[in-house]
Design an enzyme around this catalytic site. Structure first.
Site, PDB file in Angstrom:
ATOM      1  N   GLY A   1       0.822  -1.201   0.000  1.00  0.00           N
ATOM      2  CA  GLY A   1       0.000   0.000   0.000  1.00  0.00           C
ATOM      3  C   GLY A   1       0.857   1.253   0.000  1.00  0.00           C
ATOM      4  O   GLY A   1       2.079   1.216  -0.134  1.00  0.00           O
ATOM      5  N   TRP A   2       0.190   2.397   0.182  1.00  0.00           N
ATOM      6  CA  TRP A   2       0.878   3.681   0.139  1.00  0.00           C
ATOM      7  C   TRP A   2       1.987   3.742   1.184  1.00  0.00           C
ATOM      8  O   TRP A   2       1.857   3.239   2.300  1.00  0.00           O
ATOM      9  CB  TRP A   2      -0.108   4.816   0.385  1.00  0.00           C
ATOM     10  CG  TRP A   2      -1.141   4.942  -0.683  1.00  0.00           C
ATOM     11  CD1 TRP A   2      -1.036   4.533  -1.984  1.00  0.00           C
ATOM     12  CD2 TRP A   2      -2.436   5.506  -0.536  1.00  0.00           C
ATOM     13  NE1 TRP A   2      -2.195   4.822  -2.660  1.00  0.00           N
ATOM     14  CE2 TRP A   2      -3.070   5.421  -1.797  1.00  0.00           C
ATOM     15  CE3 TRP A   2      -3.134   6.088   0.531  1.00  0.00           C
ATOM     16  CZ2 TRP A   2      -4.347   5.906  -2.015  1.00  0.00           C
ATOM     17  CZ3 TRP A   2      -4.413   6.564   0.306  1.00  0.00           C
ATOM     18  CH2 TRP A   2      -5.019   6.471  -0.951  1.00  0.00           C
TER      19      TRP A   2
ATOM     20  N   GLN B   1       7.340   6.533  -1.985  1.00  0.00           N
ATOM     21  CA  GLN B   1       7.368   7.673  -2.903  1.00  0.00           C
ATOM     22  C   GLN B   1       8.750   8.293  -3.018  1.00  0.00           C
ATOM     23  O   GLN B   1       9.166   8.730  -4.091  1.00  0.00           O
ATOM     24  CB  GLN B   1       6.376   8.740  -2.415  1.00  0.00           C
ATOM     25  CG  GLN B   1       4.936   8.272  -2.432  1.00  0.00           C
ATOM     26  CD  GLN B   1       4.023   9.172  -1.627  1.00  0.00           C
ATOM     27  OE1 GLN B   1       4.457  10.085  -0.931  1.00  0.00           O
ATOM     28  NE2 GLN B   1       2.726   8.910  -1.700  1.00  0.00           N
TER      29      GLN B   1
ATOM     30  N   TRP C   1       7.159  19.512  10.897  1.00  0.00           N
ATOM     31  CA  TRP C   1       5.808  19.175  10.438  1.00  0.00           C
ATOM     32  C   TRP C   1       4.741  20.017  11.117  1.00  0.00           C
ATOM     33  O   TRP C   1       4.588  19.973  12.334  1.00  0.00           O
ATOM     34  CB  TRP C   1       5.547  17.697  10.733  1.00  0.00           C
ATOM     35  CG  TRP C   1       4.256  17.134  10.235  1.00  0.00           C
ATOM     36  CD1 TRP C   1       3.779  17.130   8.964  1.00  0.00           C
ATOM     37  CD2 TRP C   1       3.276  16.431  11.024  1.00  0.00           C
ATOM     38  NE1 TRP C   1       2.574  16.452   8.903  1.00  0.00           N
ATOM     39  CE2 TRP C   1       2.247  16.026  10.153  1.00  0.00           C
ATOM     40  CE3 TRP C   1       3.194  16.104  12.382  1.00  0.00           C
ATOM     41  CZ2 TRP C   1       1.127  15.317  10.600  1.00  0.00           C
ATOM     42  CZ3 TRP C   1       2.083  15.400  12.819  1.00  0.00           C
ATOM     43  CH2 TRP C   1       1.066  15.023  11.944  1.00  0.00           C
ATOM     44  N   ARG C   2       4.058  20.802  10.330  1.00  0.00           N
ATOM     45  CA  ARG C   2       2.793  21.388  10.778  1.00  0.00           C
ATOM     46  C   ARG C   2       1.724  20.341  10.497  1.00  0.00           C
ATOM     47  O   ARG C   2       1.479  19.967   9.354  1.00  0.00           O
ATOM     48  CB  ARG C   2       2.492  22.687  10.036  1.00  0.00           C
ATOM     49  CG  ARG C   2       1.131  23.265  10.380  1.00  0.00           C
ATOM     50  CD  ARG C   2       0.801  24.531   9.607  1.00  0.00           C
ATOM     51  NE  ARG C   2      -0.614  24.834   9.781  1.00  0.00           N
ATOM     52  CZ  ARG C   2      -1.574  24.478   8.943  1.00  0.00           C
ATOM     53  NH1 ARG C   2      -1.273  23.819   7.816  1.00  0.00           N
ATOM     54  NH2 ARG C   2      -2.844  24.754   9.199  1.00  0.00           N
ATOM     55  N   ALA C   3       1.092  19.850  11.572  1.00  0.00           N
ATOM     56  CA  ALA C   3       0.225  18.678  11.459  1.00  0.00           C
ATOM     57  C   ALA C   3      -0.959  18.939  10.536  1.00  0.00           C
ATOM     58  O   ALA C   3      -1.570  20.012  10.552  1.00  0.00           O
ATOM     59  CB  ALA C   3      -0.266  18.257  12.837  1.00  0.00           C
TER      60      ALA C   3
ATOM     61  N   HIS D   1       3.793  21.402   5.125  1.00  0.00           N
ATOM     62  CA  HIS D   1       2.462  21.924   5.456  1.00  0.00           C
ATOM     63  C   HIS D   1       2.432  23.305   6.106  1.00  0.00           C
ATOM     64  O   HIS D   1       1.443  23.655   6.758  1.00  0.00           O
ATOM     65  CB  HIS D   1       1.691  20.951   6.366  1.00  0.00           C
ATOM     66  CG  HIS D   1       1.552  19.572   5.847  1.00  0.00           C
ATOM     67  ND1 HIS D   1       1.124  19.294   4.575  1.00  0.00           N
ATOM     68  CD2 HIS D   1       1.804  18.366   6.435  1.00  0.00           C
ATOM     69  CE1 HIS D   1       1.103  17.982   4.392  1.00  0.00           C
ATOM     70  NE2 HIS D   1       1.515  17.403   5.498  1.00  0.00           N
TER      71      HIS D   1
ATOM     72  N   GLU E   1       5.393  18.635   1.392  1.00  0.00           N
ATOM     73  CA  GLU E   1       4.012  18.799   0.937  1.00  0.00           C
ATOM     74  C   GLU E   1       3.541  20.176   1.376  1.00  0.00           C
ATOM     75  O   GLU E   1       3.786  20.591   2.510  1.00  0.00           O
ATOM     76  CB  GLU E   1       3.098  17.731   1.534  1.00  0.00           C
ATOM     77  CG  GLU E   1       3.323  16.353   0.962  1.00  0.00           C
ATOM     78  CD  GLU E   1       2.385  15.322   1.565  1.00  0.00           C
ATOM     79  OE1 GLU E   1       1.741  15.634   2.582  1.00  0.00           O
ATOM     80  OE2 GLU E   1       2.317  14.204   1.033  1.00  0.00           O
TER      81      GLU E   1
ATOM     82  N   TYR F   1      -2.265  21.158   3.220  1.00  0.00           N
ATOM     83  CA  TYR F   1      -3.499  20.619   2.639  1.00  0.00           C
ATOM     84  C   TYR F   1      -4.676  21.571   2.815  1.00  0.00           C
ATOM     85  O   TYR F   1      -5.580  21.640   1.991  1.00  0.00           O
ATOM     86  CB  TYR F   1      -3.884  19.302   3.332  1.00  0.00           C
ATOM     87  CG  TYR F   1      -2.996  18.115   3.106  1.00  0.00           C
ATOM     88  CD1 TYR F   1      -1.944  18.133   2.190  1.00  0.00           C
ATOM     89  CD2 TYR F   1      -3.222  16.937   3.805  1.00  0.00           C
ATOM     90  CE1 TYR F   1      -1.155  17.023   1.994  1.00  0.00           C
ATOM     91  CE2 TYR F   1      -2.432  15.818   3.618  1.00  0.00           C
ATOM     92  CZ  TYR F   1      -1.394  15.861   2.715  1.00  0.00           C
ATOM     93  OH  TYR F   1      -0.615  14.756   2.528  1.00  0.00           O
TER      94      TYR F   1
END
Length: 607
Positions: free
Chosen positions: A196-197, A218, A448-450, A483, A504, A507
């Site tokens: 899976g991913w 990835q 990381w900004r959650a 994020h 990333e 979102y």
């Protein structure tokens, strides 16, 4: 052989819509063998501030490592049962308070399968990985999350030799899950059962005799290691100083390969000497490194007795930790959560701050968690900084503003130091990590900004900037930053270098206006300052998944001045399932992402 996913597999994480199986309850200690030294540990907060008008009594070094450090030797009974008990507690405790270090004394162990959950570190206690051999496995899989490994964060393996039961060990991790100083006498599978991913990851100073199969991973970064072979690549596979690495071929296959790593110094680690006493080994700096540091007898470096460390336990006051630092002691943070009402201040050259079992610092009332002076050779390693509910201007400052001393002979290293804003509860910070000291090496971080968990929302866990680099001659090897509301990375220092970057964009941006950067659509993931004349990067990727408003357009993932000394190699941007789009890769260069097809747009060389 299992099917190898093609490079256009829509490996969309959807973290914002996948429920995080988490627990907020504090974890009870499990019965085990607690590590100790001859010196008794002071009670939490003892001699922290002293009596007004009197000089505080000196703090002792050494001490008991506490109930959440489990130490095993080959004669320890019921090792598997104890490993299983920790795993049952930590398997899905993504935002829980449990923290564990599983330490194995030198020797040979048989028939073990150490499954690692959240905030669990496993390590051997020899000077070489081959001093501690497990005939069995150290396993990370994703059964707790339906076969999706994209949230397998915050766990680590270090300084062990493994002889996998099936011939191949499974290590299906995402960010903040280092695999360091390991010797696998077999293969390594980086994907979960069912393929899976998966979104990882990091290997350093390790020897993998067989094949490494990333399958659905990835991206991945491997540094200063030796491998038998490498199977495939999805988007971004980067190697520096790796014997057996595949040849440079980006973007098809997406391999970025550097023969050596310009500068590296391995992470400090705990071990036991011939008399059974705990010590901390400090590996030496290497230049143009290739292959493992431990392959020919005793590793190069220096060793410190545990008596040189203040052994901290959860509940200790920040004033006590600062007293220990001022007294000339280094810090060993045993597993647990530490609340700080003032910054920890590292002012002495060669200070070591080493965490075990993902020891976590939470700054209260908007303070900065840790500040380093403009001094040589500081080593920060193995801990997590979790933003508090009151906004902190910064969470980690490596050097004061305007730091200018030359540290090339003995740089500061920041290794497996992770930063989180939100997720475990409300948290805010304007800027997460600031690097002002020259020649600093940031070797594997996830800032990381959650995007899931508690205390998450565009303004709820507001964090404008991830990493800001002002110091000159800074090197980042394994930079993961995700994020942030504005720029994820801003680099203003001259002659900076980054080998591997994973990003990333946020979102949860509510609309195009929320990310508008003047006349530019969106803030770049990685921005090099306009006055910078020399900078270089290899293997950098930025992904967007604007699920709150899929119509958002990001002008580019990377922004840099057009100067002869500013160079990038092997860049990519990806729209995950068409949730938002990029118009370019870097500045106005590179094709746009297209439609719902999760296919990278790449630039092999800039300018």
């Amino acid at each position: 052989m299992p099917h190898t996913p093609p490079s256009d597999t829509p490996a969309v994480r959807r973290r914002a819509v996948l429920a995080a199986a988490a627990t907020a309850a504090a974890a009870p200690a499990l019965t085990g063998l607690a590590a100790s030294s001859a010196a008794a540990a002071p009670a939490a907060g003892a001699a922290s501030a002293g009596v007004p008008g009197k000089r505080p009594r000196a703090l002792p070094g050494g001490g008991d490592l506490g109930p959440n450090v489990l130490v095993f030797d080959p004669s320890t009974p019921d090792i598997q049962a104890r490993l299983d008990a920790v795993f049952r507690q930590q398997e899905s405790a993504q935002f829980g308070a449990g923290r564990y270090a599983l330490l194995f004394k030198p020797g040979v162990y048989h028939g073990l399968n150490a499954q690692l959950g959240f905030y669990t570190s496993i390590a051997g206690l020899g000077l070489s990985p081959d001093d501690t051999t497990i005939n069995g496995d150290v396993t990370v899989d994703a059964g707790w999350f339906g076969g999706n490994a994209t949230q397998n964060f915050w766990r680590s393996a270090e300084n062990l030799a493994l002889v996998p039961a099936s011939g191949t060990n499974r290590w299906a991790v995402a960010q903040a899950a280092p695999f360091r100083r390991m010797h696998v006498r077999g293969g390594l599978n980086l994907a979960p059962s069912g393929y899976g991913w998966a979104s990882g990851g990091y290997i350093a100073d390790s020897r993998i005799e067989g094949q490494i199969g990333p399958y659905s991973q990835q991206q991945w970064y491997t540094r200063d290691s030796a491998i038998g072979s490498w199977l495939n690549g999805v988007w971004n596979m980067v190697f520096s100083g790796v014997e057996g690495a595949p040849a440079q071929s980006f973007p098809d296959p997406p391999y970025t390969t550097l023969d050596t790593t310009p500068v590296s110094r391995e992470k400090p680690f705990l071990y036991v000497d011939g008399g059974g006493a705990f010590r901390v080994f400090l590996p030496a700096k290497r230049t143009n490194a290739r292959g493992v540091s431990w392959g020919n007898g005793t590793p190069r470096g220096t060793s410190l007795p545990l008596s040189r460390f203040y052994v901290a336990r959860p509940g200790v006051r920040a004033a006590t930790l600062n007293q220990a630092l001022a007294q000339g002691l280094d810090l060993l943070l045993t597993p647990g959560v530490y609340h700080l009402d003032q910054p920890l201040r590292v002012t002495r050259a060669d200070t070591v701050v080493l965490g075990l079992g993902y020891a976590t610092l939470i700054p209260d009332n908007g303070v900065t968690a840790l500040k380093v002076a403009d001094v040589d050779g500081v080593r920060l390693a193995g801990f997590l900084i979790d933003a508090g509910p009151v906004n902190s201007p910064t969470l980690l400052e490596v050097g004061p503003p305007g730091a200018s001393r030359d540290h090339s002979a003995n740089p500061t290293t920041v290794q497996d130091v992770f930063v989180r804003i939100g997720g475990a509860g409300a948290g805010k910070a304007t800027t997460s990590m600031v690097v002002n000291n020259r020649h600093t090496i940031v070797d594997h971080t996830w800032v990381w900004r959650a995007d899931h968990g508690e205390g998450v929302g565009w303004e709820t866990n507001r964090a404008d900037y991830g990493v800001v680099v002002n110091g000159h001659d800074v090197l980042a090897t394994g930079l993961f930053v995700e994020h942030f509301n504005k720029y994820d990375v801003q680099w203003y220092g001259q002659r900076g270098r980054t080998i591997f970057f994973q990003n990333e964009k946020a979102y949860d941006a509510p609309n195009q206006a929320a990310i508008q950067n003047g006349a530019v659509k969106g803030y770049a993931a990685y921005k090099v300052g306009d006055k910078v004349t020399a900078h270089e990067g290899w293997g950098l990727g930025s992904y967007c998944f604007y699920n709150a408003d899929p119509t958002i357009v990001q002008h580019h993932g990377f922004a840099a001045p057009n100067a002869p000394g500013v160079r990038f190699h092997d860049l990519l941007v990806v729209s995950l399932g068409g949730q938002g789009q990029y118009e370019h890769v870097i500045n106005d260069l590179g094709a746009p992402t297209s439609g719902t097809s999760t296919v990278p747009s790449t630039v092999v060389s800039y300018p």
